[in-house]
Design a protein around this motif. Sequence first.
Motif, PDB file in Angstrom:
ATOM      1  N   PRO A 230       0.903  -1.397   0.053  1.00 46.08           N
ATOM      2  CA  PRO A 230       0.091   0.143  -0.001  1.00 46.08           C
ATOM      3  C   PRO A 230       0.978   1.409   0.161  1.00 46.08           C
ATOM      4  N   VAL A 263      -4.889   0.584   1.309  1.00 51.56           N
ATOM      5  CA  VAL A 263      -4.859  -0.901   1.830  1.00 51.56           C
ATOM      6  C   VAL A 263      -5.890  -1.427   1.315  1.00 51.56           C
ATOM      7  N   ASP A 264      -7.024  -0.846   1.368  1.00 54.65           N
ATOM      8  CA  ASP A 264      -8.452  -1.520   0.781  1.00 54.65           C
ATOM      9  C   ASP A 264      -8.181  -1.827  -0.789  1.00 54.65           C
ATOM     10  N   HIS A 267      -5.702  -4.753  -1.192  1.00 55.97           N
ATOM     11  CA  HIS A 267      -6.431  -6.021  -0.759  1.00 55.97           C
ATOM     12  C   HIS A 267      -7.412  -6.299  -2.022  1.00 55.97           C
ATOM     13  N   ILE A 645      -0.713  -9.538   7.883  1.00 54.27           N
ATOM     14  CA  ILE A 645      -1.759  -8.807   8.579  1.00 54.27           C
ATOM     15  C   ILE A 645      -1.460  -9.432   9.947  1.00 54.27           C
ATOM     16  N   THR A 660      -1.430  -3.855   9.075  1.00 47.12           N
ATOM     17  CA  THR A 660      -0.555  -4.196   8.116  1.00 47.12           C
ATOM     18  C   THR A 660       0.958  -4.247   9.009  1.00 47.12           C
ATOM     19  N   VAL A 666      -5.997  -1.692   9.842  1.00 45.99           N
ATOM     20  CA  VAL A 666      -6.839  -2.000   8.692  1.00 45.99           C
ATOM     21  C   VAL A 666      -8.546  -2.290   9.027  1.00 45.99           C
ATOM     22  N   SER A 723      -9.552   5.249   7.932  1.00 47.60           N
ATOM     23  CA  SER A 723      -9.929   3.714   8.387  1.00 47.60           C
ATOM     24  C   SER A 723     -10.507   3.782   9.505  1.00 47.60           C
ATOM     25  N   HIS A 745      -9.857  -8.922   6.693  1.00 45.89           N
ATOM     26  CA  HIS A 745      -9.638  -7.452   6.230  1.00 45.89           C
ATOM     27  C   HIS A 745     -10.611  -6.650   6.691  1.00 45.89           C
TER      28      HIS A 745
END
Length: 814
Positions: A230, A263-264, A267, A645, A660, A666, A723, A745
Amino acid sequence: MTSLHQMYSRRYLLRRSALELFMVDRSNFFFDFGSSEGRRNAYRAIVQARPPHLNNIYLATQRPEQLLKRTQLMERWARWEISNFEYLMHLNTLAGRSYNDITQYPVFPWILSDYSSKSLDLSDPNAFRDLSKPVGALNLERLKKFQERYASFDDPVIPKFHYGSHYSSAGTVLYYLVRVEPFSTLSIQLQGEKFDHADRMFFDVGATWNGVLEDMSDVKELVPELFYLPEMLTNENSIDFGTTQLGEKLDCVKLPPWAQSSVDFIHKHRMALESDHVSAHLHEWIDLVFGYKQRGKEAISANNMFFYITYEGTVDIDKIFDPVQQRATQDQIAYFGQTPSQLLTVPHMKKMPLSEVLRLQTIFRNPSEVKPYAVPSPERCNLPAAAIHASSDAVLIVNTEAPAAHIAQHKWQPNTPDGQGAPFLFQHGKPTTSSAGGALRRMFKGSGGSGSDEWQFPQALAFASSGIRSSSIVSITCDKEIITGGHADNSIKLLSSDGAKTIETAFGHCASVTCLALSPDSNYLVTGSWDTTVILWRIHRAFSSRSSSTSEPIAGTSMPTSNSSGTLANTLADKNRRHRIEGPVHVLRGHQSEILCCCVSSDLGVAVSCSRSSDVLLHSVKRGRLMRRFAGVEADSVCLSSEGIVLTWNQSQLTLSTFTVNGVLVARAQLPSLGGVSCMEISVDGRSALIGMNSTLGNNGGYNNNQDSGLKKPVADNFDIESEDTNKSNRLDIPSPSICLLNLHTLKVFHVLELGEGQDITALALNEDNTNLLVSTADKRLIIFTDPALSLKVVDQMLKLGWEGEGLSPLIKP
């Protein structure tokens, strides 16, 4: 030499003059010897040195196409034994692509075509790019122009080509990775001590996709970091990249509407790569880049011809004697791009349909079909358990008297119906008498024995420290051996499963061991102690007798034990033999109080630990250095997924959190105020988590430092605000006792396995393929959760494969 594991011949600027060496500890080195002869001499010298861990496959041949056959990678991928990401990385490595050479960086495909929707639907084929075509052929209007140029091009020296630029070059790599070092510095060097103009830099994922569809000089594919890093999308180092012509200051990369954060995005991008649609079509892209459509007639018909100098074998640098021309050719190779070595000259095989791969029908894939089965005669199971290990043929149970634990080994066969209604075969292990343990029991308990005493399994000899949770100080290796802490002499012990005998004792801490954990491959052990340190140990397999170490171990660190008085010869043999527990390899510092929980991963190369009233710390396995301090994050338990994770549980705040490895939050979830988390497990694929919820904390629960019932607000000063806003409303209403299946996640519960009243969980374990979940409860029951339909499919497959005889007849009774 003692840690060399793999060795590959490499091209450097299209000259076969380099070697790349891969070590056991996952580090690697790239050497260019300047000439083929220099490389050949170095290769010969290394082979003659007989490195003890060098894989024999790499001694037999160095031809990439032969290595692909010998390693059986394609067949393993087709059987779903390795992921799409892992397979692409293997192919890149075999084909000469390396992180150590920016001119031959690993290449990954564009996967998605939808960068404008508010939500991403991975079940919709229209959301994906057509993997059967190269990037230059995805836009039909632009393709016609490329075909016209190919047809009209006529040169006596230069062969025809479709594309004047390449899908992977040094410039492409720097374009994507400009926000992270060392690529930021390399970008400045490439552009003449300054960054490129802001309008030409990577600032919008969707705009980059549109560019590779429409621009006549842009057919670039992706780099692997877009599926796991990320930070490449955020300006972590606050670099000034300049301003666009529209006056917009260049900072973080603009993401598609369906991605809530970097991050999303990473993923979901990784989920897309591993999706069923991509799995069914990835072989088509491999044919274009690594396979039979890379060159020749098939490449022409697939519109996949690039400039001739990018292909292996088309230019011999050593035969260009003019130094100016040689330098110009090398620069052209370096910056224009290089096509990977060809691995296949026939079509790549397809991946098996997922429904045919029975071991992938895990409890996480079909949770609503999972049912509980109580193992009969639980009094013969050695319960309640502090630790359980389930292999393909045995269930090992260590009870809650650890470290002076009873150890039982039962035979079982998962996913095989027993004809009595259970979808597994289970045979109770026979208790064997341990003379020393029996003598101790007779001494303290008297000679009389009840009927249940017949099922007293062998007990380890130990003097336990008080106040340590039994579930935290037991771990079971892949070789079905037990490692225990919590001893009054501050040691750790390696025990045999048959007889509970002490194989080896090791010392490192100056206070009792309060927690320990093994890496998934059982190569590393981490131990935490009251002395506030975490120690990393190396574990050697029982059958690994060949020693590569010539140095003496640290005095007093590891001590083999013997039940009989050995002769002088035996004593010398013990001194010379390799210790099973090697260490301390590193002493990991930074905590200020008792270590509550720790975990380690060989693949990720990190160890994670938490202690009372101090931050979660992440250390390097290779050098033992502190890599990350998760500031403000207190935890009572930590868990580490294969995807990097970190899952944490805070009992005082009743919160589950995921981060992370770089400490970015996350997701976070609030749990009910009653009870707490007793056990946490993460699935093999790293996507799901199992949380054991108890109605009372008891001996196996976490520590509760909060005396009143009010909840402290989670500290989130260092977390991404977006987040935090996204996850603050995630309150989980979970019954207890129960086992929750969560998406790692999002920390959203997608299924709950409820248990009966009084069945608080003392231990749980997944079998190797995650198709069975074994649970030990406080009321001394062993419950196995599995999908009963899977066992019938297994029998059906066995019959199709030609299994015959009376052995199957009891399995297929209605």
